[in-house]
Design a protein around this motif. Structure first.
Motif, PDB file in Angstrom:
ATOM      1  N   ILE A 210       0.843  -1.255   0.006  1.00  0.00           N
ATOM      2  CA  ILE A 210       0.033  -0.147  -0.066  1.00  0.00           C
ATOM      3  C   ILE A 210       0.997   1.273  -0.050  1.00  0.00           C
ATOM      4  O   ILE A 210       0.540   2.268  -0.634  1.00  0.00           O
ATOM      5  CB  ILE A 210      -1.146  -0.232   1.136  1.00  0.00           C
ATOM      6  N   LEU A 211       1.699   1.187   0.777  1.00  0.00           N
ATOM      7  CA  LEU A 211       2.930   2.367   0.845  1.00  0.00           C
ATOM      8  C   LEU A 211       3.348   2.703  -0.644  1.00  0.00           C
ATOM      9  O   LEU A 211       3.595   3.908  -1.013  1.00  0.00           O
ATOM     10  CB  LEU A 211       3.955   2.113   1.969  1.00  0.00           C
ATOM     11  N   ALA A 212       3.601   1.617  -1.436  1.00  0.00           N
ATOM     12  CA  ALA A 212       4.051   1.618  -2.733  1.00  0.00           C
ATOM     13  C   ALA A 212       3.299   2.410  -3.657  1.00  0.00           C
ATOM     14  O   ALA A 212       3.373   3.364  -4.518  1.00  0.00           O
ATOM     15  CB  ALA A 212       4.657   0.166  -3.345  1.00  0.00           C
ATOM     16  N   ILE A 213       1.801   1.950  -3.245  1.00  0.00           N
ATOM     17  CA  ILE A 213       0.812   2.675  -3.881  1.00  0.00           C
ATOM     18  C   ILE A 213       0.742   4.264  -4.020  1.00  0.00           C
ATOM     19  O   ILE A 213       0.705   5.090  -4.748  1.00  0.00           O
ATOM     20  CB  ILE A 213      -0.590   1.964  -3.855  1.00  0.00           C
ATOM     21  N   ILE A 214       0.798   4.657  -2.677  1.00  0.00           N
ATOM     22  CA  ILE A 214       0.659   6.013  -2.120  1.00  0.00           C
ATOM     23  C   ILE A 214       1.952   6.730  -2.781  1.00  0.00           C
ATOM     24  O   ILE A 214       1.456   7.844  -3.303  1.00  0.00           O
ATOM     25  CB  ILE A 214       0.746   5.932  -0.604  1.00  0.00           C
ATOM     26  N   LYS A 215       3.075   6.157  -2.755  1.00  0.00           N
ATOM     27  CA  LYS A 215       4.000   6.809  -3.432  1.00  0.00           C
ATOM     28  C   LYS A 215       4.063   6.896  -4.888  1.00  0.00           C
ATOM     29  O   LYS A 215       4.246   7.978  -5.475  1.00  0.00           O
ATOM     30  CB  LYS A 215       5.593   5.964  -3.075  1.00  0.00           C
ATOM     31  N   LYS A 216       3.570   5.879  -5.368  1.00  0.00           N
ATOM     32  CA  LYS A 216       3.438   5.783  -7.047  1.00  0.00           C
ATOM     33  C   LYS A 216       2.446   6.748  -7.361  1.00  0.00           C
ATOM     34  O   LYS A 216       2.749   7.262  -8.596  1.00  0.00           O
ATOM     35  CB  LYS A 216       2.976   4.236  -7.423  1.00  0.00           C
ATOM     36  N   TYR A 217       1.268   7.124  -6.709  1.00  0.00           N
ATOM     37  CA  TYR A 217       0.334   7.954  -7.086  1.00  0.00           C
ATOM     38  C   TYR A 217       0.705   9.470  -6.409  1.00  0.00           C
ATOM     39  O   TYR A 217      -0.247  10.406  -6.725  1.00  0.00           O
ATOM     40  CB  TYR A 217      -0.928   7.514  -7.019  1.00  0.00           C
ATOM     41  N   LYS A 218       1.773   9.598  -5.831  1.00  0.00           N
ATOM     42  CA  LYS A 218       2.159  10.743  -5.023  1.00  0.00           C
ATOM     43  C   LYS A 218       0.961  11.314  -4.081  1.00  0.00           C
ATOM     44  O   LYS A 218       0.648  12.503  -4.133  1.00  0.00           O
ATOM     45  CB  LYS A 218       2.476  11.872  -6.097  1.00  0.00           C
ATOM     46  N   LEU A 219       0.480  10.531  -3.457  1.00  0.00           N
ATOM     47  CA  LEU A 219      -0.650  10.665  -2.508  1.00  0.00           C
ATOM     48  C   LEU A 219      -0.147  11.318  -1.222  1.00  0.00           C
ATOM     49  O   LEU A 219       0.822  10.817  -0.610  1.00  0.00           O
ATOM     50  CB  LEU A 219      -1.628   9.590  -2.240  1.00  0.00           C
ATOM     51  N   PRO A 220      -0.693  12.434  -0.918  1.00  0.00           N
ATOM     52  CA  PRO A 220      -0.041  13.076   0.314  1.00  0.00           C
ATOM     53  C   PRO A 220      -0.539  12.477   1.480  1.00  0.00           C
ATOM     54  O   PRO A 220      -1.546  12.271   1.951  1.00  0.00           O
ATOM     55  CB  PRO A 220      -0.567  14.654   0.295  1.00  0.00           C
ATOM     56  N   GLU A 221       0.449  12.200   2.291  1.00  0.00           N
ATOM     57  CA  GLU A 221       0.267  11.421   3.613  1.00  0.00           C
ATOM     58  C   GLU A 221       0.039  12.281   4.881  1.00  0.00           C
ATOM     59  O   GLU A 221      -1.146  11.997   5.581  1.00  0.00           O
ATOM     60  CB  GLU A 221       1.556  10.410   3.901  1.00  0.00           C
TER      61      GLU A 221
END
Length: 705
Positions: A210-221
């Protein structure tokens, strides 16, 4: 001062040739030095965006008049791609690998159209300018090769690996999920080059996927500190003056109806029957615009995010939780500020009267879809007793929802029914169970009430004669409808149209005809793909799928920036009823709001879909070698997709059908055995065995038992 739209209008209607900056200034009759400076700055911004093109002779022209198209590149894992034009009415443009000129998936590009048309008369072109790079960072798997390495992108639409030279590996080991920053863009015979900036962990470790998806789509954490400082200044107890000029509806019995795990509750509803037999429907939406000031740090961050993103294991909210789950959420037992749309609806589902106004409300009960279903469908005695004072109201809601739905169907709205599923995770974040989600009357009540409120508000802001933002869905492209009809001809169906006019009722007729038939899923899927993608626009263009002349998004300002803008338009109309000329500066940015919210919506959809698909594949990884029953959901020349009862799809490749040589027969949408005459066709139930699961590629391979 000239605005972007004025420049467009001048170039389209007045200027018959490209102009230099000096010729432009003279033609636009600009004399003030400050005005000229602002104009030239705007012209430079438009050139950077690709709105206009600056020729070698330093003349500004319109791309559309010079055989050029601007948009985003949708890549393919084989290297070719398609330009998706900014102008939604234009056809996509095929870009061959040799014509991509270093452009990568999702880059914003300018393309020169080739004079010759490709096969099927599709448009082809060559990238002549890369306006904006989208992939400054890439997420993927690191592979070491001696002193250097490669990052294989998770997004297969970025078809080239990223070369990582010696000294830029950043402590990564083979098999790690990493984030790589691109330092050199690809050229005709050279891969992009980069450096590892972050090691996320070993592929397969808990949470890394899931962390990879967050980084892939540049989603702000996390929210920036300056945003949180603003949020901390917001009081949880509104001052008494906040209720001034608001209609007090705290004595009106109203409820929220949401899923069990929902925390950001945007909407509350109430229904009663009037003396004349009509229904009075109140849809009350959280007044987020009261708390989020235009131009504030909080507003800027919400604009960047565009919407909340609902991944399989978490929500990445548009607004901090103090607002999204707190003061803006319509929690039961709390006074809340709202924007109310009170509608009088007759027995045919027509809105005969309405009022939209700021209000203060109090939620009596926080209801769930499950509880409402038990009341209305299951007639559960215990639950009906628990919510006794509300049962009659829910029964009225059911009656009204069915009337509203019938009205939509009668006018031709398309009502696709696709099965939905939800993945449940265990304590380690692994997929533990896949549950099919059944939509009951409870969900349909809220859906119909939100639809009619959105339509009513859309028509209202249209007649305000002020800038607005609309949810639009244009008619399908004529070429795509032709392709669709060629496909459906095999099943005996045809989309009707008069000339170039296609009515949504033509689609709905097919939906009704295939309901319950084996080919229902594939026909509905192909019809959906033939249609345009809904988007946001500053112009009211209608909504094809809903067969609605006016439509907007008004009902979810906690999680969608577009809805927040609609609320601001309404607020402006109440506070400044006079003078169109005194509109605030943010009114001039409607095109930007529409573009940004459309882009962010696409990002959210892709990230959400990928997180669910990934967990479905992970779930099936545990069931390698096991047997399941399923239905043939589509038949293609290379094999058959089988959908299991839990909604997971896998491929039976034709090469794995080893009991005979099978031939694909397009007219039958089936495989026929050359010697046994055994037939596998759409809708057939089959038993399969899970033989291969590739989590990285999100692919599952089945074999027939």
């Amino acid at each position: 001062m000239a605005e972007r739209e004025e420049i467009f209008a001048f170039m389209r209607e007045v200027a018959y040739k490209p102009l230099t900056a000096e010729e432009f200034v003279e033609a636009m009759e600009l004399e003030d030095t400050e005005q000229i400076g602002e104009f030239l700055k705007l012209l430079a911004e438009m050139e950077k965006r690709g709105d206009v093109i600056l020729t070698r002779k330093k003349k500004y022209g319109l791309p559309e008049k010079m055989g050029l198209v601007v948009g985003r590149l949708q890549g393919h894992n084989k290297g070719f791609g398609f330009l998706i034009p900014d102008n939604a009415e234009e056809q996509d443009v095929y870009i061959a690998l040799e014509d991509s000129n270093g452009a990568m998936h999702n880059d914003r590009i300018m393309v020169r159209l080739n004079r010759k048309q490709g096969k099927d008369n599709r448009r082809e072109g060559e990238v002549i300018r890369i306006l904006e790079r989208a992939n400054k960072q890439v997420v993927g798997s690191f592979e070491q090769n001696g002193n250097f390495g490669f990052v294989v992108p998770d997004d297969q639409r970025i078809y080239q690996d990223i070369y990582i030279p010696k000294g830029e590996i950043g402590g990564a080991n083979s098999g790690d999920k990493v984030v790589a920053e691109i330092t050199k863009w690809p050229e005709s015979r050279r891969n992009p080059e980069g450096k590892v900036t972050m090691v996320l962990g070993k592929a397969g470790d808990p949470g890394v996927d899931i962390l990879a998806i967050i980084k892939k789509y540049k989603l702000p954490e996390d929210f920036p500190q300056e945003v949180m400082e603003e949020v901390n200044q917001i009081s949880f107890e509104p001052a008494p003056e906040a209720y001034e000029n608001r209609k007090d509806l705290r004595d009106v019995q109203m409820v929220t109806i949401d899923g069990e795990d929902a925390k950001d509750l945007d909407d509350a509803v109430n229904v009663k029957v009037l003396e004349n037999g009509n229904y009075s429907l109140g849809v009350h939406i959280a007044d987020v615009s009261y708390y989020v000031e235009p131009g504030s740090e909080l507003d800027n961050e919400a604009y960047k995010r565009g919407n909340s993103v609902y991944l399989v294991d978490r929500v990445i909210p548009m607004l901090p939780s103090k607002l999204s789950n707190g003061i803006c959420s319509l929690n039961s037992g709390e006074d809340r500020m709202a924007v109310s749309c009170q509608m009088e609806i007759d027995q045919k589902g027509q809105v005969v009267n309405y009022e939209i106004f700021p209000s203060v409300i109090h939620i009596d009960r926080r209801m769930t879809y499950t509880a409402v279903k038990k009341i209305l469908v299951d007639k559960d005695k215990e639950v009906r007793e628990e919510y006794g004072e509300l049962v009659e109201s829910f029964e009225m809601m059911e009656q009204l929802a069915l009337i509203l739905k019938q009205r939509r169907i009668n006018r031709g709205a398309i009502d696709f029914e696709f099965p939905e599923s939800k993945v449940k995770l265990d304590d380690q974040g692994k997929a533990a169970e896949i549950i099919k989600v059944e939509r009951s009357i409870a969900e349909k009540i809220i859906e119909e009430f939100m639809l009619v409120a959105n339509e009513t508000v859309a028509e209202h802001i249209y007649w305000l004669d002020k800038p607005g933002i609309y949810r639009v869905h244009e008619e399908p492209d004529e070429g795509k409808v032709e392709t669709l009809n060629e496909f459906m001809h095999n099943f005996g169906y045809h989309i009707k149209g008069v000339g170039n006019e296609i009515h949504p009722k033509s689609y709905q007729e097919i939906v009704e005809k295939v309901a319950g038939r084996p080919q229902e899923r594939i026909i509905n899927t192909v019809m959906l793909r033939s249609m345009m993608h809904a988007r946001y626009a500053s112009t009211c263009l209608g909504h094809f799928g809903l067969a609605a002349k006016y439509y907007t998004h008004f009902t979810s300002p906690i999680r969608r920036y577009s809805d927040l803008i609609v609320h601001r338009v309404l607020r402006e109309s109440w506070e400044n009823k006079e003078a169109r000329g005194k509109m605030p500066t943010w009114f001039k940015k409607m095109d930007n709001f529409a573009d940004q919210t459309s882009i962010r919506e696409r990002v959210a959809e892709e990230a959400e879909r990928e997180s669910v698909d990934m967990k479905k594949v992970e779930f099936m990884e545990r069931h390698l070698g096991e047997k399941f029953d399923g239905i043939i959901s589509s038949v293609l020349p290379f094999g058959m997709f089988i959908e299991l009862d839990n909604s997971v799809e896998g491929l039976v490749h034709v090469s794995a059908m080893a009991d005979d040589y099978y031939e694909f027969v397009e007219e039958l949408m089936a495989f026929v055995g050359q010697h046994t005459n055994k037939i596998y066709k759409l809708g057939d139930r089959v038993e399969i065995q899970v033989v291969k699961v590739d989590k990285e590629a999100r692919q599952i391979d089945f074999e027939l038992v």
